[in-house]
Write a protein that holds these residues in place. Structure first.
Motif, PDB file in Angstrom:
ATOM      1  N   ALA A 115      26.540  79.701 -25.178  1.00  0.00           N
ATOM      2  CA  ALA A 115      26.898  79.882 -25.897  1.00  0.00           C
ATOM      3  C   ALA A 115      25.720  80.039 -26.758  1.00  0.00           C
ATOM      4  O   ALA A 115      26.365  81.334 -27.442  1.00  0.00           O
ATOM      5  CB  ALA A 115      28.112  78.954 -26.565  1.00  0.00           C
ATOM      6  N   ARG A 116      24.645  79.345 -27.271  1.00  0.00           N
ATOM      7  CA  ARG A 116      23.511  79.308 -28.321  1.00  0.00           C
ATOM      8  C   ARG A 116      23.099  81.205 -27.791  1.00  0.00           C
ATOM      9  O   ARG A 116      22.637  82.077 -28.770  1.00  0.00           O
ATOM     10  CB  ARG A 116      22.775  78.032 -27.852  1.00  0.00           C
ATOM     11  N   ALA A 117      22.760  81.182 -26.515  1.00  0.00           N
ATOM     12  CA  ALA A 117      22.176  82.276 -25.654  1.00  0.00           C
ATOM     13  C   ALA A 117      22.568  83.380 -26.305  1.00  0.00           C
ATOM     14  O   ALA A 117      22.019  84.869 -27.153  1.00  0.00           O
ATOM     15  CB  ALA A 117      21.105  82.032 -24.456  1.00  0.00           C
ATOM     16  N   ALA A 118      23.956  83.551 -26.169  1.00  0.00           N
ATOM     17  CA  ALA A 118      24.794  84.560 -26.242  1.00  0.00           C
ATOM     18  C   ALA A 118      24.620  84.865 -27.889  1.00  0.00           C
ATOM     19  O   ALA A 118      25.515  86.071 -28.570  1.00  0.00           O
ATOM     20  CB  ALA A 118      26.475  84.440 -25.851  1.00  0.00           C
ATOM     21  N   ARG A 119      25.046  84.234 -29.374  1.00  0.00           N
ATOM     22  CA  ARG A 119      25.062  83.470 -30.424  1.00  0.00           C
ATOM     23  C   ARG A 119      24.043  84.763 -30.984  1.00  0.00           C
ATOM     24  O   ARG A 119      23.237  85.604 -31.925  1.00  0.00           O
ATOM     25  CB  ARG A 119      25.369  82.785 -31.463  1.00  0.00           C
TER      26      ARG A 119
END
Length: 123
Positions: A115-119
């Motif tokens: 999720a952090r990488a997607a953000r």
């Protein structure tokens, strides 16, 4: 390769192998042949044991450390493993719960990192 390395790659206990396996060396071709078409002694060892510690841990659904905490130092046979699974002692229930919690935490962290990488990709 050394017999101990070959035994580890085959997932068997070196001490339970035939003498000629323990005293010789195993080439990569011989190892591949053993994996592709195991002789009777290898098939029996894989089926009945005794099994090395990593195999015992996997069959019981616990970690190697969990086995150590429980005081399981010896190799176990398939029959002994089945008996433990049929009537699990308290240590096995606790260690399996610990292992399940560790797996759940790894999944949570992986999802959080995704999720952090997607953000960060969106920014």
């Amino acid at each position: 390769m050394k017999p101990a390395t070959a035994a580890k790659k085959l997932g068997i206990l070196l001490e339970a192998t035939p003498e000629e396996f323990r005293t010789g060396t195993v080439s990569r071709d011989e190892l591949a042949a053993l994996q592709a078409d195991p002789p009777e002694w290898l098939a029996t060892l894989r089926r009945e044991g005794p099994h090395p510690r990593p195999v015992v841990a996997a069959k019981l659904g616990v970690s190697n450390s969990g086995l150590a905490r429980a005081g399981i130092d010896d190799a176990l046979t398939t029959a002994e493993i089945k008996a433990l699974l049929a009537a699990p002692p308290e240590w096995l229930v606790a260690e399996r719960a610990t292992q399940a919690a560790v797996r759940a935490e790894k999944i949570r962290v992986k999802e959080r990192d995704a999720a952090r990488a997607a953000r960060s990709d969106e920014d």
